[in-house]
Design an enzyme around this catalytic site. Sequence first.
Site, PDB file in Angstrom:
ATOM      1  N   VAL A  75      48.976  53.946 -24.074  1.00  0.00           N
ATOM      2  CA  VAL A  75      50.472  53.371 -24.263  1.00  0.00           C
ATOM      3  C   VAL A  75      50.547  53.920 -26.048  1.00  0.00           C
ATOM      4  O   VAL A  75      51.458  53.600 -26.984  1.00  0.00           O
ATOM      5  CB  VAL A  75      49.531  51.405 -24.649  1.00  0.00           C
ATOM      6  CG1 VAL A  75      49.965  51.075 -23.914  1.00  0.00           C
ATOM      7  CG2 VAL A  75      48.120  52.068 -25.155  1.00  0.00           C
ATOM      8  N   ASN A 101      49.088  44.013 -24.370  1.00  0.00           N
ATOM      9  CA  ASN A 101      47.218  43.739 -24.340  1.00  0.00           C
ATOM     10  C   ASN A 101      46.611  45.101 -24.259  1.00  0.00           C
ATOM     11  O   ASN A 101      45.071  44.468 -23.916  1.00  0.00           O
ATOM     12  CB  ASN A 101      47.469  42.853 -23.080  1.00  0.00           C
ATOM     13  CG  ASN A 101      46.597  42.100 -22.746  1.00  0.00           C
ATOM     14  OD1 ASN A 101      45.546  41.629 -23.485  1.00  0.00           O
ATOM     15  ND2 ASN A 101      45.601  42.830 -21.753  1.00  0.00           N
ATOM     16  N   TYR A 165      38.131  47.732 -35.190  1.00  0.00           N
ATOM     17  CA  TYR A 165      38.938  47.027 -34.196  1.00  0.00           C
ATOM     18  C   TYR A 165      39.495  46.051 -34.517  1.00  0.00           C
ATOM     19  O   TYR A 165      40.560  45.459 -34.923  1.00  0.00           O
ATOM     20  CB  TYR A 165      37.283  46.452 -33.186  1.00  0.00           C
ATOM     21  CG  TYR A 165      38.154  45.004 -32.116  1.00  0.00           C
ATOM     22  CD1 TYR A 165      38.574  46.448 -30.985  1.00  0.00           C
ATOM     23  CD2 TYR A 165      37.319  44.138 -32.773  1.00  0.00           C
ATOM     24  CE1 TYR A 165      39.422  44.950 -30.188  1.00  0.00           C
ATOM     25  CE2 TYR A 165      38.180  42.826 -32.207  1.00  0.00           C
ATOM     26  CZ  TYR A 165      38.665  43.314 -30.477  1.00  0.00           C
ATOM     27  OH  TYR A 165      39.504  42.441 -29.680  1.00  0.00           O
TER      28      TYR A 165
END
Length: 265
Positions: A75, A101, A165
């Site tokens: 992605v 996602n 993150y």
Amino acid sequence: MTERLADIEEQASLAALENKTCIITGGGGSLGLAAAKLFLDEGANVALVDLAMPALEKAAETLPSDRVLLIEADVSRAADAKRYVERTAERFGPIDVLFSNAGNFGIVAPIDIYPEDVFDTVQAVHVKGAFLAAKHVVPRMRDGGSIIITSSVAGLRGDPGVYAYITAKHAQIGLMRCLAKELALRRIRVNTVHPGPIDNGFQLAVEQGLGAAIGTDGTDFFNRMIPLGRHGTPDEIARSVLYLASDQSSFVTGTTLMVDGGMSA
């Protein structure tokens, strides 16, 4: 009046995503698979995108093959994003729903030794991956569509050492808000969903890394932070994604939907 009631009854009898075309990135993971099952149950055609075909093939074992397209793609690469959108449109027609996602975690480490390559890789998947998905989907999306980006409870908080993150999850909110403003004229709704800890392999890896860093049981550490006292399930998160994907959320855009057991309260 009678005709109007008939129209309402006909709409009510239709599944929430009847004949809609949906793309799910991170489709080989537990949340992607749970969302795919719900979307399919509601009448959708689904393209599942993931980095590795074996994960996709395993996920698809329980899905109806005639309405599922499996696409191996990175992605974070523009060529791959363009390809998975084009293949989906060629198979099923214009896109109605994008569920962005795909994700990775990185590591937990102090700022002075946090690896730059890890930071870059996490941003590439979460932020650039969601950006590229939108960039290539929007021209192929029907007016009135829906884009949902998986952020996290981490997108609205900070924790020591979780630099890659948490930064990525905050950035996704900014991307979502820009898209929501730009695409409103086409009635395309854009929202982020923010799961708390989920009972799956991804979260377990996070908890093992955090537990090692702070010297405690990572799962118990998270459960103590959640007012409902437990992890969520992929199905629970997927039901919230379905709400954002469907017309039930027709006046919802630019928002952050928390599905975290009260962790962010």
